[in-house]
Design an enzyme around this catalytic site. Structure first.
Site, PDB file in Angstrom:
ATOM      1  N   ASP A  10       0.787  -1.245   0.000  1.00 44.27           N
ATOM      2  CA  ASP A  10       0.000   0.000   0.000  1.00 44.27           C
ATOM      3  C   ASP A  10       0.821   1.299   0.000  1.00 44.27           C
ATOM      4  O   ASP A  10       0.488   2.246   0.731  1.00 44.27           O
ATOM      5  CB  ASP A  10      -0.945   0.025   1.204  1.00 44.27           C
ATOM      6  CG  ASP A  10      -1.944  -1.119   1.209  1.00 44.27           C
ATOM      7  OD1 ASP A  10      -1.967  -1.905   0.242  1.00 44.27           O
ATOM      8  OD2 ASP A  10      -2.703  -1.235   2.191  1.00 44.27           O
ATOM      9  N   ASP A  52      -4.697  -0.656  -1.450  1.00 39.34           N
ATOM     10  CA  ASP A  52      -5.993  -0.476  -0.826  1.00 39.34           C
ATOM     11  C   ASP A  52      -6.911   0.021  -1.947  1.00 39.34           C
ATOM     12  O   ASP A  52      -6.526   0.937  -2.695  1.00 39.34           O
ATOM     13  CB  ASP A  52      -5.865   0.590   0.269  1.00 39.34           C
ATOM     14  CG  ASP A  52      -6.455   0.172   1.584  1.00 39.34           C
ATOM     15  OD1 ASP A  52      -6.675  -1.031   1.801  1.00 39.34           O
ATOM     16  OD2 ASP A  52      -6.689   1.063   2.420  1.00 39.34           O
ATOM     17  N   HIS A  54     -10.817   0.851  -2.264  1.00 42.34           N
ATOM     18  CA  HIS A  54     -12.137   0.907  -1.647  1.00 42.34           C
ATOM     19  C   HIS A  54     -13.212   1.444  -2.588  1.00 42.34           C
ATOM     20  O   HIS A  54     -12.914   2.227  -3.495  1.00 42.34           O
ATOM     21  CB  HIS A  54     -12.086   1.793  -0.404  1.00 42.34           C
ATOM     22  CG  HIS A  54     -11.196   1.260   0.668  1.00 42.34           C
ATOM     23  ND1 HIS A  54     -11.376   0.016   1.237  1.00 42.34           N
ATOM     24  CD2 HIS A  54     -10.116   1.798   1.289  1.00 42.34           C
ATOM     25  CE1 HIS A  54     -10.442  -0.181   2.157  1.00 42.34           C
ATOM     26  NE2 HIS A  54      -9.664   0.877   2.203  1.00 42.34           N
ATOM     27  N   HIS A  63     -15.506   0.850   7.532  1.00 42.74           N
ATOM     28  CA  HIS A  63     -14.093   1.242   7.457  1.00 42.74           C
ATOM     29  C   HIS A  63     -13.947   2.765   7.393  1.00 42.74           C
ATOM     30  O   HIS A  63     -13.043   3.332   8.008  1.00 42.74           O
ATOM     31  CB  HIS A  63     -13.465   0.586   6.227  1.00 42.74           C
ATOM     32  CG  HIS A  63     -11.979   0.619   6.181  1.00 42.74           C
ATOM     33  ND1 HIS A  63     -11.182   0.004   7.130  1.00 42.74           N
ATOM     34  CD2 HIS A  63     -11.131   1.179   5.284  1.00 42.74           C
ATOM     35  CE1 HIS A  63      -9.907   0.192   6.817  1.00 42.74           C
ATOM     36  NE2 HIS A  63      -9.853   0.902   5.705  1.00 42.74           N
ATOM     37  N   HIS A  80     -10.449   7.227   1.903  1.00 39.21           N
ATOM     38  CA  HIS A  80      -9.114   7.129   1.318  1.00 39.21           C
ATOM     39  C   HIS A  80      -9.076   5.996   0.298  1.00 39.21           C
ATOM     40  O   HIS A  80      -9.899   5.094   0.326  1.00 39.21           O
ATOM     41  CB  HIS A  80      -8.058   6.865   2.413  1.00 39.21           C
ATOM     42  CG  HIS A  80      -8.261   5.563   3.127  1.00 39.21           C
ATOM     43  ND1 HIS A  80      -9.143   5.431   4.185  1.00 39.21           N
ATOM     44  CD2 HIS A  80      -7.719   4.334   2.932  1.00 39.21           C
ATOM     45  CE1 HIS A  80      -9.119   4.168   4.613  1.00 39.21           C
ATOM     46  NE2 HIS A  80      -8.278   3.479   3.865  1.00 39.21           N
ATOM     47  N   LYS A 109      -7.157  -4.958  -2.511  1.00 35.86           N
ATOM     48  CA  LYS A 109      -7.933  -5.448  -1.372  1.00 35.86           C
ATOM     49  C   LYS A 109      -8.854  -4.346  -0.862  1.00 35.86           C
ATOM     50  O   LYS A 109      -8.618  -3.169  -1.116  1.00 35.86           O
ATOM     51  CB  LYS A 109      -6.999  -5.894  -0.239  1.00 35.86           C
ATOM     52  CG  LYS A 109      -6.096  -4.772   0.281  1.00 35.86           C
ATOM     53  CD  LYS A 109      -5.120  -5.266   1.334  1.00 35.86           C
ATOM     54  CE  LYS A 109      -4.158  -4.185   1.787  1.00 35.86           C
ATOM     55  NZ  LYS A 109      -4.813  -3.034   2.419  1.00 35.86           N
ATOM     56  N   CYS A 152      -1.506  -2.223   7.990  1.00 38.38           N
ATOM     57  CA  CYS A 152      -1.500  -3.176   6.877  1.00 38.38           C
ATOM     58  C   CYS A 152      -0.218  -3.998   6.794  1.00 38.38           C
ATOM     59  O   CYS A 152      -0.260  -5.175   6.424  1.00 38.38           O
ATOM     60  CB  CYS A 152      -1.792  -2.453   5.568  1.00 38.38           C
ATOM     61  SG  CYS A 152      -3.467  -1.757   5.550  1.00 38.38           S
TER      62      CYS A 152
END
Length: 197
Positions: A10, A52, A54, A63, A80, A109, A152
Site C-alpha cells: 500500500d 488499498d 475501496h 471502514h 481514502h 484489497k 496493513c
C-alpha cells in the site's frame, strides 16, 4: 534453490504526505523502497505490490467514518484510496518502479469491506488469491515492506507467518500511523515469529 517473495504493501498517494490518510515518512518509504527493489529485484522470485482499493459509494463495511462521526484512526478512517482515484494510485516512485521493473504484480484489497492484510486481496488480471499464493508457495523467505507499519504491514506479516512461511519485515522500509506504539508492535510481531530486520 531458495524461493523468495517481496510484498510492497500500500505505498499509495493517500498514505503519503499530502494524501487523505498521510503517514509521516510515507514518501521517504516510497523512495527507499524503490531504491531497494532496483538493487535487489533479482533476489526475489516474485514481487507483489498491493493497493488499498475501496468503493467510493459506501462506508466499506464501517471502514470509513460516516459523518457526523469522526474517524478514530484505529478502526474508522477518513475516506481514502477510493478505486480509480489519484489517492489510490501508487506513489510516483512506486509507479515508476512498476513500469521499470516490469515483473511486479499488483494485488488489490478492501473493495466494499474493511481490509488490512494483503492476504485478503487478489492479483489484478489473474485474480490469484494472495492467501493461496503465500500459503501454497513453499517460500524460504517472505519479506514485507510498506505502509502503514502498525496496520496493513502488521496484518500482512502476521497473516503470512500464520501460513507457515518464514516472514521478515524490513523496518527501514516502513512507517507507522502511531509510531509511539512501535515497541509494542515489534514485540507482538517477534512473538508471532516474524523476523525484524
Amino acid at each position: 534453490m531458495s524461493r523468495r517473495l517481496l510484498i510492497i504493501v500500500d505505498v499509495q498517494n493517500d498514505f503519503c504526505e499530502g494524501g487523505a490518510l498521510a503517514v509521516d515518512g510515507g514518501s521517504a518509504v516510497a523512495v527507499r523502497t524503490a531504491e531497494f527493489v532496483r538493487e535487489h529485484a533479482a533476489d526475489y522470485d516474485r514481487i507483489l505490490a498491493t493497493q488499498d482499493w475501496h468503493r467510493g459509494d459506501t462506508d466499506n463495511g464501517g471502514h470509513f467514518a460516516t459523518p457526523p462521526a469522526e474517524p478514530d484512526f484505529s478502526e474508522t478512517w477518513p475516506v481514502h484510496c477510493v478505486a480509480g482515484t489519484r489517492g489510490a494510485e501508487f506513489h510516483p516512485e512506486i509507479e515508476a518502479l512498476v513500469a521499470e521493473v516490469g515483473r511486479i504484480e499488483i494485488a488489490r484489497k478492501g473493495y466494499g469491506i474493511p481490509s488490512y492484510s494483503a492476504l485478503e486481496g487478489a492479483t489484478v488480471g489473474t485474480e490469484e488469491s494472495v492467501q493461496q499464493l503465500i500459503g501454497s508457495g513453499d517460500w524460504d523467505q517472505v519479506d514485507v515492506v510498506g505502509l502503514a507499519y502498525d496496520f496493513c504491514v502488521r496484518a500482512t506479516a502476521l497473516g503470512a507467518v500464520a501460513t507457515g512461511a518464514p516472514v521478515r519485515v524490513l523496518r527501514r522500509l516502513t512507517a507507522a500511523v502511531h509510531p509511539a506504539g512501535n515497541e509494542q508492535l515489534e514485540a507482538e510481531l517477534a512473538e508471532a515469529g516474524v523476523q525484524l530486520a
